[in-house]
Design a protein around this motif. Structure first.
Motif, PDB file in Angstrom:
ATOM      1  N   HIS A   1       0.830  -1.203   0.000  1.00  0.00           N
ATOM      2  CA  HIS A   1       0.000   0.000   0.000  1.00  0.00           C
ATOM      3  C   HIS A   1       0.872   1.265   0.000  1.00  0.00           C
ATOM      4  N   LEU A   2       1.927   1.256   0.834  1.00  0.00           N
ATOM      5  CA  LEU A   2       2.777   2.440   0.932  1.00  0.00           C
ATOM      6  C   LEU A   2       3.744   2.560  -0.238  1.00  0.00           C
ATOM      7  N   GLY A   3       4.164   1.414  -0.765  1.00  0.00           N
ATOM      8  CA  GLY A   3       5.079   1.436  -1.905  1.00  0.00           C
ATOM      9  C   GLY A   3       6.536   1.375  -1.531  1.00  0.00           C
ATOM     10  N   TYR A   4       6.839   1.136  -0.247  1.00  0.00           N
ATOM     11  CA  TYR A   4       8.237   1.003   0.153  1.00  0.00           C
ATOM     12  C   TYR A   4       8.327   0.134   1.396  1.00  0.00           C
TER      13      TYR A   4
ATOM     14  N   GLY B   1       4.603  11.503   2.406  1.00  0.00           N
ATOM     15  CA  GLY B   1       3.364  11.989   3.004  1.00  0.00           C
ATOM     16  C   GLY B   1       2.596  10.941   3.778  1.00  0.00           C
ATOM     17  N   ASN B   2       3.015   9.694   3.670  1.00  0.00           N
ATOM     18  CA  ASN B   2       2.329   8.637   4.420  1.00  0.00           C
ATOM     19  C   ASN B   2       3.381   7.662   4.938  1.00  0.00           C
TER      20      ASN B   2
ATOM     21  N   ALA C   1      -1.767  -8.387  15.613  1.00  0.00           N
ATOM     22  CA  ALA C   1      -1.417  -6.969  15.559  1.00  0.00           C
ATOM     23  C   ALA C   1      -1.579  -6.497  14.113  1.00  0.00           C
ATOM     24  N   VAL C   2      -2.518  -5.592  13.888  1.00  0.00           N
ATOM     25  CA  VAL C   2      -2.789  -5.091  12.537  1.00  0.00           C
ATOM     26  C   VAL C   2      -2.091  -3.752  12.364  1.00  0.00           C
ATOM     27  N   PRO C   3      -1.174  -3.645  11.408  1.00  0.00           N
ATOM     28  CA  PRO C   3      -0.441  -2.382  11.213  1.00  0.00           C
ATOM     29  C   PRO C   3      -1.351  -1.271  10.684  1.00  0.00           C
ATOM     30  N   ARG C   4      -0.977  -0.020  11.031  1.00  0.00           N
ATOM     31  CA  ARG C   4      -1.738   1.145  10.569  1.00  0.00           C
ATOM     32  C   ARG C   4      -0.827   2.048   9.743  1.00  0.00           C
ATOM     33  N   ASP C   5      -1.442   2.921   8.945  1.00  0.00           N
ATOM     34  CA  ASP C   5      -0.701   3.983   8.265  1.00  0.00           C
ATOM     35  C   ASP C   5      -1.168   5.327   8.811  1.00  0.00           C
ATOM     36  N   ARG C   6      -0.343   6.342   8.667  1.00  0.00           N
ATOM     37  CA  ARG C   6      -0.627   7.635   9.284  1.00  0.00           C
ATOM     38  C   ARG C   6      -1.875   8.295   8.687  1.00  0.00           C
ATOM     39  N   GLU C   7      -2.112   8.112   7.402  1.00  0.00           N
ATOM     40  CA  GLU C   7      -3.254   8.765   6.751  1.00  0.00           C
ATOM     41  C   GLU C   7      -4.554   7.977   6.916  1.00  0.00           C
ATOM     42  N   GLY C   8      -4.465   6.749   7.422  1.00  0.00           N
ATOM     43  CA  GLY C   8      -5.674   5.947   7.628  1.00  0.00           C
ATOM     44  C   GLY C   8      -6.300   5.443   6.342  1.00  0.00           C
ATOM     45  N   THR C   9      -5.511   5.339   5.282  1.00  0.00           N
ATOM     46  CA  THR C   9      -6.041   4.877   3.990  1.00  0.00           C
ATOM     47  C   THR C   9      -5.796   3.385   3.751  1.00  0.00           C
ATOM     48  N   PHE C  10      -5.042   2.752   4.642  1.00  0.00           N
ATOM     49  CA  PHE C  10      -4.722   1.328   4.481  1.00  0.00           C
ATOM     50  C   PHE C  10      -5.969   0.477   4.770  1.00  0.00           C
TER      51      PHE C  10
END
Length: 405
Positions: free
Chosen positions: A47-50, A61-62, A82-91
């Protein structure tokens, strides 16, 4: 997918008992947790690309933003991941979706148990005993209620233009209606399609069984695409045949032989039933209507104390004798298929655990699931191809006309 022996050896270090392998803190549970969390991390990376800690993510930006603990209820018990999150909440994780609280497969288990007639409390106890999973009655009801949209779609689906044989009957089910618990008639229509496979065409409910409501049922069948039926088999209810013929004027209406036999046996004691059934056999297995009439007269002589049984057959004689115009291939299908009786036995089996249903919707939910289960075992009626050849000789052109209508 094959796992290398050396990997298995490493995993199995310290596993000495079944509890070590499959217990609440066993290897399988730990392995499942590890694999799930690894896949979720992989989803976030995509999702993040890296990759994690990769400089390529700077300034995008995320970024990763910690993890959320989630407890999933599954057939292996409760599994905390444990489900990882992203800062923008788009995951939007796919393996464990947002708001998901049950592992895929558990809902199917709940519905399967419900379809076998277990009450909500029974299912709750069963899942606790087998898997150590605690589910509230409300949650179990929520899972089974998800079937309701499927029930509505099924009830309103388009039907084939031709079902050569259709069985119509009703069974009584106790349910709450307008604030009162009452025995209501559940109408069942079963068709045998052109390939010889049984198919339940629909379920309906009313306060009691009557020809007027059956008229509504057959009218709905026609509105849903059914254009012709060679033979309707019914229980001989007064006015039933006329209701059918007003909607399907070409159809032959036949009183169900099994219904007549069952009605006849109700007049006999348990000790007499086997002998009485044996002496009725020459009536419905006669070569023609004349021989059947002679066999019924002989039955009267042999059973003077049960003249009422012969009266039952004579009252329905007009709708019995069409049976004798058909060759053996068709008679065998009409008599031995006995589709409604065997199906009703299955439905009564799943409803007997309940004193009553809180609503018609709840009753139909269970009946539909039971029908879905039963349908998985249905195969083509034995001797159906020959029966269809005979039908087409007796009713030439009607099959094609139904398709063209």
């Amino acid at each position: 997918m094959e796992i290398k022996p050396e990997v298995l050896d490493e995993l199995l270090k310290g596993v000495k008992t079944q509890q070590d392998l499959m217990g609440p803190n066993g290897l399988l549970k730990a392995l499942t947790k590890g694999l799930v969390e690894r896949i979720l991390e992989g989803e976030l990376t995509h999702h993040l690309g890296y990759e994690k800690s990769d400089p390529a993510g700077y300034g995008t930006g995320n970024s990763r933003n910690g993890k959320t603990r989630k407890t999933l209820k599954s057939e292996q018990g409760e599994l905390e991941v444990a489900v990882p999150r992203d800062r923008e909440g788009t995951f939007e994780p796919q393996l464990v979706r947002k708001q998901q609280r049950r592992w895929d497969g558990l809902d199917e288990k709940i519905i399967a148990l419900y379809a076998r007639g277990l009450t909500v409390r029974d299912i709750q106890a069963q899942l606790q005993e087998l898997y150590g999973v605690e589910l509230s009655p409300g949650l179990i009801s929520e899972v089974t209620d998800a079937v309701l949209d499927e029930v509505k779609s099924w009830q309103n689906r388009v039907l084939d233009s031709m079902y050569p044989v259709v069985f119509l009957d009703a069974l009584m089910v106790k349910m709450r209606h307008e604030g009162r618990v009452e025995n209501r008639a559940v109408y069942v229509a079963i068709g045998i399609n052109e390939e010889g496979i049984k198919e339940v065409l629909g379920l309906w409910s009313s306060a009691s069984e009557g020809a007027k409501f059956w008229l509504t049922v057959v009218t709905e069948l026609k509105n849903r695409g059914l254009r012709d039926v060679y033979l309707f088999c019914t229980d001989g209810l007064k006015g039933f045949a006329q209701a059918i013929e007003s909607v399907f004027p070409k159809a032959q209406v036949q009183t169900c032989i099994v219904h007549l036999i069952r009605a006849s046996l109700n007049y006999a004691s348990w000790k007499e039933r086997k002998a009485l059934a044996t002496d009725l056999r020459p009536v419905y297995r006669a070569v023609n209507a004349e021989a059947a009439s002679a066999a019924l007269a002989d039955f009267r002589v042999r059973w003077p104390k049960h003249q009422v049984v012969a009266d039952v057959w004579e009252r329905n004689w007009e709708r019995v004798i069409p049976f004798f115009q058909f060759p053996e291939e068709i008679r065998r299908v009409i008599y031995t298929t006995n589709a409604v009786e065997s199906l009703h036995m299955s439905l009564r089996k799943v409803t007997k655990n309940r004193g009553s249903f809180p609503s018609e919707e709840a009753a139909f939910k269970l009946l539909y699931l039971a029908l879905r289960n039963a349908g998985k075992k249905w195969r083509a009626v034995q001797g159906w191809r020959e029966a269809m050849r005979q039908f087409e000789m007796i009713y030439p052109g009607r099959r094609e006309a139904a398709r063209a209508a």
